[in-house]
Design a protein around this motif. Structure first.
Motif, PDB file in Angstrom:
ATOM      1  N   ILE A 122     -46.994  20.892  17.105  1.00 63.01           N
ATOM      2  CA  ILE A 122     -47.853  19.708  17.337  1.00 63.01           C
ATOM      3  C   ILE A 122     -47.700  19.238  18.790  1.00 63.01           C
ATOM      4  CG2 ILE A 122     -48.222  17.256  16.747  1.00 63.01           C
ATOM      5  CD1 ILE A 122     -47.449  17.933  13.859  1.00 63.01           C
ATOM      6  N   PRO A 171     -44.573  13.791  17.227  1.00 59.81           N
ATOM      7  CA  PRO A 171     -45.759  13.973  16.374  1.00 59.81           C
ATOM      8  C   PRO A 171     -46.280  12.654  15.796  1.00 59.81           C
ATOM      9  CG  PRO A 171     -44.200  15.736  15.970  1.00 59.81           C
ATOM     10  CD  PRO A 171     -43.495  14.735  16.862  1.00 59.81           C
ATOM     11  N   GLY A 172     -45.389  11.782  15.374  1.00 62.81           N
ATOM     12  CA  GLY A 172     -45.818  10.480  14.852  1.00 62.81           C
ATOM     13  C   GLY A 172     -46.421   9.606  15.945  1.00 62.81           C
ATOM     14  N   GLY A 187     -49.754  10.844  16.574  1.00 60.97           N
ATOM     15  CA  GLY A 187     -50.589  10.399  15.449  1.00 60.97           C
ATOM     16  C   GLY A 187     -51.066   8.968  15.638  1.00 60.97           C
ATOM     17  N   ASN A 229     -43.549  20.711  13.900  1.00 63.63           N
ATOM     18  CA  ASN A 229     -43.536  19.539  14.768  1.00 63.63           C
ATOM     19  C   ASN A 229     -43.524  19.935  16.249  1.00 63.63           C
ATOM     20  OD1 ASN A 229     -43.684  17.925  12.550  1.00 63.63           O
ATOM     21  ND2 ASN A 229     -41.518  17.345  12.539  1.00 63.63           N
ATOM     22  N   VAL A 250     -38.929  14.940  16.885  1.00 65.98           N
ATOM     23  CA  VAL A 250     -38.949  14.183  15.629  1.00 65.98           C
ATOM     24  C   VAL A 250     -39.804  12.915  15.701  1.00 65.98           C
ATOM     25  CG1 VAL A 250     -36.764  15.163  14.770  1.00 65.98           C
ATOM     26  CG2 VAL A 250     -36.763  12.901  15.785  1.00 65.98           C
ATOM     27  N   CYS A 251     -39.970  12.341  16.874  1.00 65.33           N
ATOM     28  CA  CYS A 251     -40.816  11.143  16.967  1.00 65.33           C
ATOM     29  C   CYS A 251     -42.130  11.393  17.715  1.00 65.33           C
ATOM     30  CB  CYS A 251     -40.040   9.999  17.614  1.00 65.33           C
ATOM     31  SG  CYS A 251     -38.701   9.416  16.553  1.00 65.33           S
TER      32      CYS A 251
END
Lengths: 459, 191
Positions: free
Chosen positions: A81, A38-39, A42, A78, A35-36
């Motif tokens: 990713i 991919p960000g 990014g 996700n 949940v964190c």
């Protein structure tokens, strides 16, 4: 210096640091998940460039665990990713859901297996905080940061471990460094041993109830005293895990034989780095809080809705009726948690819907191979009416997508061995969650109301 | 965030949205929406539409972002103690920022949330010694002044704890933008 100060001084290349100082710290391990991650990736690409390489690929550990066994396509994407990033960077420690790593490798929900039967390959590791030590990534004396607030669980291993956001994690991916403020340390001096019917979970719920669930905000929670020796590594993990539930930056334990044995075994088994230097206790330490806790006086404890500091004793809550019981998560889904749970269940049947989600595939295997009176613990729980899934993950501990196993989809009351009970945490925002030990969750599952487990245990 | 425009003024004026103590990150952005990735522009916007969607309707009948809308009419959020407790999800300050919230004024913050506000530059996290969540109610008009560190409401001036070194970082748009502006790190390599 306190343990936390010593850890941060060493990692920042200084002979000493004191509370309140801001220091640049070299990170030993960065953990991220689906949940964190991919960000974080990014942020890393946006800030360091599309072709940038991580600072040290052997120090990045990626464990998909949150939204895995779901038909939600964004959640599945996700994990893809993460897989693509790992392939591109050559990161060795990626605990994928599937075995293949070809360009079109994808996990898909298999309806024929449903939610209960195993839907993962051989490298999947389950809930990151439980998997991390199990897979040999926790080493005393080191710095671990992770994009998850319960990263503090690894403080059980005499290391500095804390949760960070995606932006900070993106910075760590590029540089291996993080700017940290040295927290003040609160000392919890533990004496005595856990009495009959009481678990480590009761200890931490008791402590949070005492100091308040923002009582350790910006602070380190250090555990010391003769009582520590009686707590095994699982117990220490449960206690360190919930530092964040008091607002704490980290929880930390001294190093001893138990730590040494666990780390030797887990690093050897998984072929991870074995050298480390623990931090020892100094004679001269400064604390902003220092209190004794007699473990032998603690009773089965519950954190009532709506926060982890809303403490009561299980025996005083027998008017609270329940719709559901849940055992699982990093805090409460270890093998020892399920064995304690099964001990209370015995040969009885649960009265309310009861869900069991092991933290890791290893827990599943152990429960299926430990045999009591001719029957595996797994089978015993199934015949008691507990819905046991082999799909180890965070599952309903934090709600998740609508199809998450055990998710609370309507207003109801649930007793749970997990670590957080703010409104809506396990799904529906008008539901009520009561946090308790696996013993107490089991006893309450048998009666349908909050129940002191000592009623079902024999000394 | 590069997604946001970074024009900066000394004041923010508008209606306030008021919440009480211990609003945790699940109430700021419910876990079911964490499948959205904040660095993907359309998912960033979507996160904004769910900001504070985890507040129970029984206590908060008015939503920060109306159903079916992507933006909030409230640029200022007023909170009690321990705002942002719970998880480390950066989606929390991002959801607020994406919804159009510029400032949070709380009695106190949980540590990771505060840091994530600064790191992302999404919202200014002001501390107030006064319990403003008991003085203002949702919809009241207020002005936050970054020069004087004040919140003005109904002709009264309430002092806020100066943001100090946090101010220029949030103003710049987060730690990366700030570090670049100050010459601490180079521009990203182009692919």
């Amino acid at each position: 210096m306190t343990l936390t100060e010593k850890l941060l001084a060493r990692a920042s290349g200084r002979s000493s640091v004191s509370a309140g100082e801001n220091v640049w710290v070299n990170v030993d391990t960065l953990l991220t998940h689906d949940v964190c991650g991919p960000g974080t990736i990014g942020v890393f690409k946006r800030e360091f460039g599309q072709n940038a390489k991580v600072w040290d690929k052997s120090r990045v550990v990626i464990i998909p665990d949150h939204y895995i066994f779901t038909a939600d396509s964004k959640s599945n994407r996700n994990v893809d990713i993460l897989r693509n990033f790992v392939r591109e960077q050559g990161i060795p420690y990626f605990y994928d859901v599937i075995d293949g790593d070809g360009a079109d490798a994808k996990w898909e929900f298999d309806p024929s297996k449903g939610q209960l039967k195993r839907q993962y390959g051989s490298s999947f590791a389950g809930v990151c905080h439980t998997a991390l030590p199990e897979k040999g990534h926790c080493r005393p004396g080191e710095i671990l940061v992770g994009t998850d607030s319960h990263t503090c669980m690894a403080g059980a291993f005499n290391m500095f471990a804390t949760g960070i956001g995606n932006t900070d994690a993106g910075f760590v991916l590029g540089t291996g460094k993080i700017l940290l403020k040295v927290p003040e340390t609160m000392r919890f001096w533990l004496e005595g041993e856990l009495p009959f019917g009481v678990m480590a979970k009761d200890v931490i719920l008791h402590i949070i109830g005492d100091i308040g669930f923002d009582g350790a905000t910006y602070r380190a929670m250090q555990y010391e005293g003769p009582g520590v020796a009686s707590l095994n590594m699982d117990d220490r993990m449960t206690i360190a895990n919930m530092a964040i539930e008091a607002g704490g930056k980290n929880g930390v334990f001294p190093y001893d034989r138990l730590t040494e044995d666990y780390v030797r075994e887990s690093t050897r088994k998984n072929g991870t780095r074995q050298e480390y230097t623990p931090v020892e206790l100094d004679r001269d330490q400064h604390f902003c809080y220092d209190r004794k806790f007699d473990l032998s006086k603690i009773e089965p404890t519950v954190a009532q809705h709506p926060d982890p500091g809303n403490r009561a004793l299980a025996k005083d809550l027998n008017k609270v009726t329940l719709d559901r019981a849940y055992i699982g998560s990093c805090t409460g889904g270890k093998t020892s948690d399920f064995l304690a749970f099964a001990k209370v269940i015995g040969n009885r049947r649960v009265k309310i819907d009861t869900f069991g989600v092991p933290a890791t595939p290893t827990v599943v295997r152990e429960l299926q191979s430990i045999v009591w009176e001719g029957k595996s613990v797994w089978e015993r729980l199934e015949s008691a009416g507990v819905l046991m899934t082999e799909n180890a993950s965070c599952a309903a501990c934090l709600g998740g997508p609508q199809d998450t196993f055990g998710r609370i989809n309507k207003p109801m009351s649930c007793i749970s061995a997990t670590n957080r009970n703010f409104p809506g945490r396990m799904g529906h925002k008008e539901s009520r969650v009561y946090l308790a030990s696996p013993y107490t969750v089991a006893a309450s599952a048998l009666t349908g109301y909050i129940t002191d487990p000592r009623e079902f245990l024999s000394e | 965030m590069s997604i946001k425009s970074k024009s900066f003024e000394d004041i923010v004026t508008g209606p306030v949205y008021v919440v009480s103590d211990n609003i945790d990150t699940d109430q700021i952005i419910p876990a079911e929406y964490l499948n959205l990735v904040p660095t993907i522009p359309e998912e960033y916007e979507k996160l904004g539409s769910y900001a504070l969607a985890g507040l129970p309707e029984s206590l908060y009948p008015v939503r920060l972002v109306p159903e079916g809308s992507m933006k909030s009419a409230y640029p200022i959020v007023i909170a009690g103690k321990n705002f942002g407790c719970g998880s480390s999800r950066e989606h929390a300050p991002i959801a607020l920022g994406a919804a159009g919230v510029k400032v949070v004024v709380a009695q106190s913050y949980a540590r990771i949330f505060f840091r994530n506000c600064v790191a992302t530059g999404e919202v200014f996290p002001y501390d107030s010694a006064e319990r403003l969540c008991d003085i203002l109610k949702t919809g009241d008009l207020a002005t936050v002044n970054f020069k004087n560190n004040t919140l003005e409401f109904a002709g009264q001036i309430h002092l806020l704890k100066p943001l100090g070194e946090v101010l220029p970082v949030v103003q710049a748009g987060g730690i990366f933008e700030y570090a670049r502006k100050m010459g601490m790190i180079p521009k990203p390599q182009t692919a």
